[in-house]
Motif scaffolding. Structure first.
Motif, PDB file in Angstrom:
ATOM      1  N   TYR A   1       0.813  -1.212   0.000  1.00  0.00           N
ATOM      2  CA  TYR A   1       0.000   0.000   0.000  1.00  0.00           C
ATOM      3  C   TYR A   1       0.847   1.261   0.000  1.00  0.00           C
ATOM      4  O   TYR A   1       0.448   2.290  -0.558  1.00  0.00           O
ATOM      5  CB  TYR A   1      -0.981  -0.016   1.179  1.00  0.00           C
ATOM      6  CG  TYR A   1      -2.207  -0.839   0.857  1.00  0.00           C
ATOM      7  CD1 TYR A   1      -3.049  -0.474  -0.181  1.00  0.00           C
ATOM      8  CD2 TYR A   1      -2.493  -2.003   1.550  1.00  0.00           C
ATOM      9  CE1 TYR A   1      -4.152  -1.240  -0.515  1.00  0.00           C
ATOM     10  CE2 TYR A   1      -3.599  -2.781   1.228  1.00  0.00           C
ATOM     11  CZ  TYR A   1      -4.420  -2.381   0.193  1.00  0.00           C
ATOM     12  OH  TYR A   1      -5.506  -3.152  -0.148  1.00  0.00           O
ATOM     13  N   ALA A   2       2.043   1.190   0.589  1.00  0.00           N
ATOM     14  CA  ALA A   2       2.966   2.321   0.484  1.00  0.00           C
ATOM     15  C   ALA A   2       3.341   2.531  -0.985  1.00  0.00           C
ATOM     16  O   ALA A   2       3.385   3.675  -1.471  1.00  0.00           O
ATOM     17  CB  ALA A   2       4.216   2.065   1.319  1.00  0.00           C
ATOM     18  N   GLY A   3       3.609   1.417  -1.684  1.00  0.00           N
ATOM     19  CA  GLY A   3       3.911   1.506  -3.111  1.00  0.00           C
ATOM     20  C   GLY A   3       2.751   2.074  -3.905  1.00  0.00           C
ATOM     21  O   GLY A   3       2.937   2.904  -4.802  1.00  0.00           O
ATOM     22  N   GLN A   4       1.530   1.631  -3.571  1.00  0.00           N
ATOM     23  CA  GLN A   4       0.356   2.153  -4.265  1.00  0.00           C
ATOM     24  C   GLN A   4       0.171   3.640  -3.982  1.00  0.00           C
ATOM     25  O   GLN A   4      -0.171   4.415  -4.876  1.00  0.00           O
ATOM     26  CB  GLN A   4      -0.891   1.377  -3.834  1.00  0.00           C
ATOM     27  CG  GLN A   4      -0.914  -0.070  -4.288  1.00  0.00           C
ATOM     28  CD  GLN A   4      -0.866  -0.215  -5.781  1.00  0.00           C
ATOM     29  OE1 GLN A   4      -1.424   0.608  -6.501  1.00  0.00           O
ATOM     30  NE2 GLN A   4      -0.192  -1.234  -6.265  1.00  0.00           N
TER      31      GLN A   4
ATOM     32  N   PHE B   1      10.679  10.187 -11.216  1.00  0.00           N
ATOM     33  CA  PHE B   1      11.753  11.135 -10.921  1.00  0.00           C
ATOM     34  C   PHE B   1      12.883  11.061 -11.953  1.00  0.00           C
ATOM     35  O   PHE B   1      13.568  12.056 -12.198  1.00  0.00           O
ATOM     36  CB  PHE B   1      12.305  10.893  -9.521  1.00  0.00           C
ATOM     37  CG  PHE B   1      11.445  11.449  -8.437  1.00  0.00           C
ATOM     38  CD1 PHE B   1      11.447  12.803  -8.141  1.00  0.00           C
ATOM     39  CD2 PHE B   1      10.583  10.627  -7.721  1.00  0.00           C
ATOM     40  CE1 PHE B   1      10.634  13.329  -7.156  1.00  0.00           C
ATOM     41  CE2 PHE B   1       9.765  11.145  -6.727  1.00  0.00           C
ATOM     42  CZ  PHE B   1       9.791  12.496  -6.439  1.00  0.00           C
ATOM     43  N   LEU B   2      13.092   9.901 -12.542  1.00  0.00           N
ATOM     44  CA  LEU B   2      14.104   9.765 -13.586  1.00  0.00           C
ATOM     45  C   LEU B   2      13.556  10.129 -14.963  1.00  0.00           C
ATOM     46  O   LEU B   2      14.289  10.634 -15.821  1.00  0.00           O
ATOM     47  CB  LEU B   2      14.644   8.334 -13.607  1.00  0.00           C
ATOM     48  CG  LEU B   2      15.433   7.883 -12.364  1.00  0.00           C
ATOM     49  CD1 LEU B   2      15.821   6.413 -12.485  1.00  0.00           C
ATOM     50  CD2 LEU B   2      16.669   8.752 -12.157  1.00  0.00           C
TER      51      LEU B   2
ATOM     52  N   LEU C   1       0.284   9.127  -5.790  1.00  0.00           N
ATOM     53  CA  LEU C   1       0.717  10.504  -5.551  1.00  0.00           C
ATOM     54  C   LEU C   1       1.611  11.018  -6.677  1.00  0.00           C
ATOM     55  O   LEU C   1       1.446  12.148  -7.146  1.00  0.00           O
ATOM     56  CB  LEU C   1       1.436  10.602  -4.211  1.00  0.00           C
ATOM     57  CG  LEU C   1       0.549  10.474  -2.963  1.00  0.00           C
ATOM     58  CD1 LEU C   1       1.386  10.421  -1.699  1.00  0.00           C
ATOM     59  CD2 LEU C   1      -0.436  11.640  -2.883  1.00  0.00           C
ATOM     60  N   THR C   2       2.570  10.189  -7.090  1.00  0.00           N
ATOM     61  CA  THR C   2       3.425  10.624  -8.196  1.00  0.00           C
ATOM     62  C   THR C   2       2.628  10.730  -9.487  1.00  0.00           C
ATOM     63  O   THR C   2       2.887  11.609 -10.321  1.00  0.00           O
ATOM     64  CB  THR C   2       4.606   9.642  -8.394  1.00  0.00           C
ATOM     65  OG1 THR C   2       4.104   8.309  -8.532  1.00  0.00           O
ATOM     66  CG2 THR C   2       5.561   9.694  -7.227  1.00  0.00           C
ATOM     67  N   GLY C   3       1.636   9.821  -9.655  1.00  0.00           N
ATOM     68  CA  GLY C   3       0.790   9.898 -10.827  1.00  0.00           C
ATOM     69  C   GLY C   3      -0.013  11.186 -10.872  1.00  0.00           C
ATOM     70  O   GLY C   3      -0.194  11.792 -11.936  1.00  0.00           O
TER      71      GLY C   3
END
Length: 509
Positions: free
Chosen positions: A14-17, A171-172, A22-24
């Motif tokens: 869920y941290a990954g999700q 980020f990359l 958020l980044t999406g």
């Protein structure tokens, strides 16, 4: 140890999700505006076509756990080493075939897309396809090492690798986008991260878990048994590709890249929605295989199926109901006015898929019992029907019509047929399951009422105001589910997570 790894796996999933979402929210609007609608549509189209090469896995990746659990139950370490060696050889062969098929696709790209692309788009499409073929080829050997880590229930490392991929990818990629490398820069980053994940999983499997590989020649009886088991998993993968990728291909041929882009925004949101449910169920795959291998107790499986389903229901309903009320405004601010139709595409994809998502542990129960064949055959014919339904719907309504065709196939196969199959053929008590799911409905009354009033009477003039409305909805939803939806065990489980986090902070202090 296993319980702690499963809990860590769920939390990291869920941290990954959360990171991905958020980044999406930040990265995707920038990416859409830098690429433009046509190049984004081209990227999404090529990605969906190359994804068909994943079918070369023939379902072998999903079968590893069943055969590993059998050898483990018999305490046959030699058999596990032979199994590892056999699977690695198979996946390396698949990787080589993937490259050959990919080269063929690149050299015949004009025949593949007919007149769906402009002359300028074909040059970019060739480079994108080449990079994505390399990326796909790397996923085959990675599959066996990832399965080895799963079999040992080392979810902490496994989910950390996935989390880092979610963090590093935007980020990359963003600097390359800003420098003008476009979709080619994005795909280059994705491929580099796939290679890094493969090397990380190899090192962990070989030097930390001390996984053994025995290459004593191909054991034809073993391969025949694995092949018989995996054929219907392979058939199911074909079905998934039809349901989730053929719409892009048909839109690309019939309507062009702009229509693919509109559908792609809805499909991207649907993709995040799909991953949310697997964050819980994936960590229970070894446990399901262990129960079936040791006792095959349907009562225990029903209770586990229901317990996981209730957790997934609470999570999925928050997202689905929230999108119904706030999604239209969200897409307008996030993607742009030209993607307004993506709201209806998203609804047609996520609403019918919610039922199979809260039941996706059942897929692993079927595979563990070797009872997945009938599902695959029925789904195959429904998926073929989806193609014939979607073509006239695309001509009539474009991206929305494509999503409607997929929705019809999901309702017929994933909801109606599967609930019958679980109950009468697999031995899962679906009456018990749905009674305990429906007991959570009182917890939805307050948030649904609040969401309706917001969508009916409020106009969100800025992203900040929309964010405030969504935040208020989340708070009301969580409080209402806690008070009127959760049972005592679920509350204790949630309080247990908080208690462990508090102890961890105290020990660091």
């Amino acid at each position: 140890m296993r319980v702690n790894q499963r809990k860590a796996g769920v939390l990291l999933s869920y941290a990954g999700q959360a990171v991905q979402i958020l980044t999406g929210l930040i990265y995707t609007p920038v990416m859409l505006r830098i690429l433009g609608q046509n190049e984004y549509g081209l990227y999404h189209l090529i990605y969906s076509v190359v994804s068909y090469l994943s079918l070369l896995s023939l379902g072998f990746g999903s079968s590893y756990m069943r055969f590993y659990s059998r050898e483990k139950a018999n305490e046959n370490e030699h058999g596990i080493a032979e199994l590892n060696g056999t699977f690695l050889v198979i996946f390396l062969a698949m990787s080589a075939v993937c490259v050959v098929c990919g080269i063929t696709m690149v050299f015949n790209i004009k025949a593949l897309f007919n007149k769906g692309l402009t002359p300028a788009e074909y040059g970019t499409a060739r480079i994108l396809m080449s990079l994505l073929v390399v990326n796909m080829a790397l996923t085959f050997p990675n599959s066996i090492f990832n399965n080895i880590i799963t079999s040992q229930e080392r979810f902490l490392f496994q989910k950390t690798v996935i989390l880092l991929q979610h963090i590093l990818n935007p980020f990359l990629a963003l600097p390359l986008l800003l420098l003008g490398y476009g979709s080619i820069g994005m795909v280059s980053v994705t491929t580099a991260l796939t290679l890094a994940a493969l090397l990380g999983n190899m090192y962990y499997s070989l030097f930390v878990l001390k996984a053994k590989f025995k290459f004593g020649g191909l054991h034809i009886p073993v391969i025949r048994e694995i092949g018989g088991f995996t054929f219907f998993i392979f058939l199911n993968q074909i079905i998934d590709q039809i349901n989730w990728s053929v719409d892009n291909f048909l839109l690309g041929r019939l309507s062009g890249t702009a229509a693919v882009a509109v559908y792609g925004v809805g499909a991207q949101i649907n993709g995040m929605y799909l991953h949310l449910s697997t964050a819980v169920s994936n960590v229970f795959i070894p446990k399901v295989n262990r129960i079936v291998a040791e006792s095959d107790d349907n009562t225990e499986l029903t209770k586990l199926f229901t317990r996981v389903g209730r957790i997934q229901f609470m999570i999925m309903m928050l997202v689905m109901s929230g999108f119904i009320f706030f999604g239209r405004s969200f897409i307008r601010f996030w993607a742009g006015e030209q993607y307004a139709s993506s709201y209806y595409v998203t609804l047609l994809l996520i609403i019918p898929v919610t039922v199979p998502l809260i039941q996706n542990l059942g897929i692993e129960i079927q595979r563990a019992k070797n009872r997945h064949k009938a599902r695959s055959v029925v789904y195959f014919f429904i998926a073929i029907a989806n193609i014939f339904i979607s073509i006239p719907l695309i001509r009539a309504a474009g991206p929305v019509g494509a999503a409607a065709g997929t929705a019809i196939s999901l309702i017929a196969g994933n909801i109606l047929f599967m609930n019958w199959y679980y109950h009468y053929r697999l031995g899962i008590n679906m009456g018990y399951f749905w009674k305990r799911i429906l007991r959570m409905l009182p917890g939805l009354v307050l948030p649904v009422l609040f969401g309706y009033l917001c969508s009916r009477y409020l106009r969100f003039g800025s992203f900040i105001k929309l964010g405030a409305g969504i935040a208020a909805y989340i708070v009301i939803y969580c409080l209402s589910i806690w008070l009127f939806g959760m049972n005592k065990d679920e509350k204790q489980m949630l309080m247990g997570f908080r208690h462990r986090k508090s102890n961890a902070r105290d020990s660091r202090g």
